[in-house]
Motif scaffolding. Structure first.
Motif, short mmCIF file in Angstrom:
data_model
loop_
_atom_site.label_atom_id
_atom_site.label_comp_id
_atom_site.label_asym_id
_atom_site.label_seq_id
_atom_site.Cartn_x
_atom_site.Cartn_y
_atom_site.Cartn_z
N GLU A 135 -12.02 3.44 7.72
CA GLU A 135 -11.85 3.74 6.29
C GLU A 135 -12.55 2.67 5.45
O GLU A 135 -12.64 1.52 5.83
N ILE A 136 -13.03 3.13 4.29
CA ILE A 136 -13.65 2.18 3.37
C ILE A 136 -12.61 1.21 2.85
O ILE A 136 -11.50 1.60 2.45
N GLU A 137 -12.97 -0.07 2.84
CA GLU A 137 -12.05 -1.10 2.37
C GLU A 137 -11.94 -1.10 0.85
O GLU A 137 -12.88 -0.74 0.14
N LEU A 138 -10.79 -1.53 0.37
CA LEU A 138 -10.63 -1.74 -1.06
C LEU A 138 -11.37 -3.01 -1.48
O LEU A 138 -11.51 -3.95 -0.70
N GLY A 139 -11.82 -3.01 -2.73
CA GLY A 139 -12.53 -4.18 -3.23
C GLY A 139 -11.61 -5.38 -3.36
O GLY A 139 -10.45 -5.24 -3.73
N ARG A 140 -12.14 -6.56 -3.06
CA ARG A 140 -11.33 -7.77 -3.21
C ARG A 140 -12.22 -9.01 -3.24
O ARG A 140 -13.44 -8.94 -3.03
N ASP A 141 -11.57 -10.15 -3.55
CA ASP A 141 -12.23 -11.44 -3.42
C ASP A 141 -11.51 -12.22 -2.31
O ASP A 141 -10.52 -11.72 -1.75
N PHE A 168 -23.24 2.38 2.21
CA PHE A 168 -23.19 1.34 1.17
C PHE A 168 -21.90 0.52 1.22
O PHE A 168 -21.79 -0.48 0.52
N PHE A 169 -20.92 0.94 2.04
CA PHE A 169 -19.57 0.39 1.91
C PHE A 169 -19.12 -0.40 3.14
O PHE A 169 -19.60 -0.18 4.25
N VAL A 170 -18.17 -1.30 2.90
CA VAL A 170 -17.51 -2.04 3.98
C VAL A 170 -16.40 -1.17 4.54
O VAL A 170 -15.60 -0.60 3.78
N ARG A 171 -16.34 -1.08 5.86
CA ARG A 171 -15.30 -0.26 6.51
C ARG A 171 -14.42 -1.13 7.40
O ARG A 171 -14.88 -2.09 8.01
N GLY A 172 -13.15 -0.75 7.46
CA GLY A 172 -12.21 -1.46 8.30
C GLY A 172 -12.26 -0.99 9.73
O GLY A 172 -13.05 -0.10 10.09
N GLU A 173 -11.39 -1.53 10.57
CA GLU A 173 -11.37 -1.15 11.98
C GLU A 173 -11.02 0.31 12.18
O GLU A 173 -11.41 0.92 13.18
#
Length: 455
Positions: free
Chosen positions: A154-160, A146-151
């Motif tokens: 790790e799961i990315e922190l929420g942001r705009d 369900f989550f966005v992961r970085g390179e």
């Protein structure tokens, strides 16, 4: 319970409200045993729905992060100089689970609160946060897809796309089919417990914004049409409200929202700008906007504008087409908006006269906002163009016409309105006047207002 076309919402900070009721009663008050007098206070005449902001279970990890953040701690002390440990609950938008917090009475207490509101003919609105969840949400361990992961994996922190990441929440993947299905189910579970849902930062999960934020190629179908379509199959009556910024109101209306925040109008009323030009937009578009002067994210209007200017702005908001939103404490002239992390606000002496004025305005607006709305242009004279400072419009229904006139400026203004009348009553002060059938002449002092019933 069906919704009116132009609903009036009253926002209540659940934690703060229940805390105040508990201290007054010298016992713990939950949503399940709010006294009738308290329900009457938040459902004055003219209010169609109560938004109980922040009912969901908050994150213990998010609370730890908030307490460890020097900037947040400073904001807590600024709003509440006598801050105590128990005053900090964590962010209501760092949701651990979509169940009502036990300290608020749990889901059972919420059901009783909804029933109490329904008896009064008032609907219940709750929050949904589509962009992110708390770091200890069950999905983190159970549904990593369900989550966005970085390179680094790790799961990315929420942001705009414009500001640094929020350190206490994890970013959901709006493009992931599995998350979209889960979002549909979550919205459905929220809809089963209320009548309307306010979607936090709704534009962040649109294909346009999400692709820009994360540098991703969007799927063919946008997030909200897919999710809202699934929700409507089971809960067609649920009203959806989008917290919307960056001029995305029209787009979100097209994607399934019933009402979208009118932040541009707020900015123009508070910061200065072309309010009349804003109101020249298509009436059908305006009918799906939500107008406000305060909410949990904006400063108290009493601290932004002088009292007469704030009252003039309130007359504008109250009598325009679309939905309107009012914030608990606004009527009484409150000046301190506590951060949403806090369960208490400072004691401020209420302005009872101002509160009575606001409540009367809401009751009058319920009578006025019927039928067809039309923006009017006041006319002046070659040597007097102060009419340009006047905001004017009319409502006409079943042979009854109401005319709103607001001098939204700090200088006197005069003008002629394209309304031919014999007799008119100013509902704000009860004054009755008569004249011939010539255009209606008005002269207003700075921030002056008329709300005419004309014949």
């Amino acid at each position: 319970m069906s919704w009116p076309e132009q609903p009036v919402l009253y926002e209540v900070n659940t934690a703060v409200w229940l805390g105040e009721l508990s201290r007054a009663a010298d016992r713990t008050v939950t949503l399940g045993d709010v006294p009738p007098s308290a329900w009457r206070e938040v459902t004055p005449a003219g209010v169609d729905a109560v938004w109980l902001m922040g009912v969901w279970e908050r994150s213990p990890l998010g609370l730890e992060m908030a307490n460890a953040d020097p900037g947040l701690r400073a904001s807590f002390h600024e709003a509440l100089p006598d801050l105590r440990t128990e005053d900090v609950l964590g962010s209501p938008y760092c949701v651990r689970r979509y169940v009502v917090a036990e300290e608020f009475g749990g889901d059972e207490g919420l059901a009783k609160a909804r029933a109490e509101l329904a008896v009064r003919g008032v609907r219940l609105v709750l929050d949904h946060v589509p962009n992110h969840v708390a770091p200890d949400h069950p999905w983190v361990a159970g549904h990593p897809e369900f989550f966005v992961r970085g390179e680094d994996g790790e799961i990315e922190l929420g942001r705009d796309p414009y500001f640094p990441a929020w350190p206490d929440v994890l970013q959901l993947d709006a493009f992931a089919p599995a998350y979209r299905a889960a979002a549909t189910a979550t919205l459905g579970s929220v809809a089963a417990r209320c009548d309307g849902i306010r979607c936090d930062m709704a534009m962040l999960v649109t294909n346009e914004v999400f692709a820009r934020t994360w540098g991703r190629t969007p799927p063919e179908r946008d997030f909200w049409p897919e999710v809202v379509g699934g929700l409507r199959e089971r809960h067609p009556e649920t009203v959806l409200i989008a917290e919307a910024y960056w001029d995305m109101e029209w787009s979100l209306q097209q994607q399934g929202f019933d009402f979208c925040y009118d932040k541009r109008l707020y900015d123009r009323l508070v910061g200065g700008g072309d309010v009349r030009g804003h109101l020249r937009a298509d009436p059908e578009y305006q009918a799906e906007l939500l107008r406000f002067l305060e909410n949990q994210d904006e400063p108290r209007i009493a601290g932004e504008l002088g009292q007469e200017a704030a009252k003039a702005a309130a007359v504008v908001i109250a009598t325009l087409p679309g939905a309107t939103l009012w914030h608990k404490g606004q009527f009484e002239g409150g000046r301190v908006r506590p951060p949403v992390f806090l369960a208490r606000r400072p004691d401020e002496p209420p302005d009872h006269d101002l509160a009575a004025w606001y409540r009367r305005l809401l009751a009058l607006a319920a009578e006025v906002r019927r039928g067809e709305w039309r923006l009017l242009d006041a006319q002046g004279w070659p040597d007097n163009q102060s009419c340009r400072r006047l905001l004017t419009w009319s409502w006409t229904a079943a042979g009854t016409t109401h005319v709103v006139v607001v001098n939204y400026s700090d200088r006197p203004a005069q003008g002629l309105l394209p309304v031919r009348v014999r007799r008119y009553t100013d509902l704000l002060d009860g004054t009755v006047r008569e004249q011939d059938l010539s255009p209606l002449y008005v002269a207003l002092e700075p921030w002056g207002c008329h709300l005419f019933a004309v014949a």
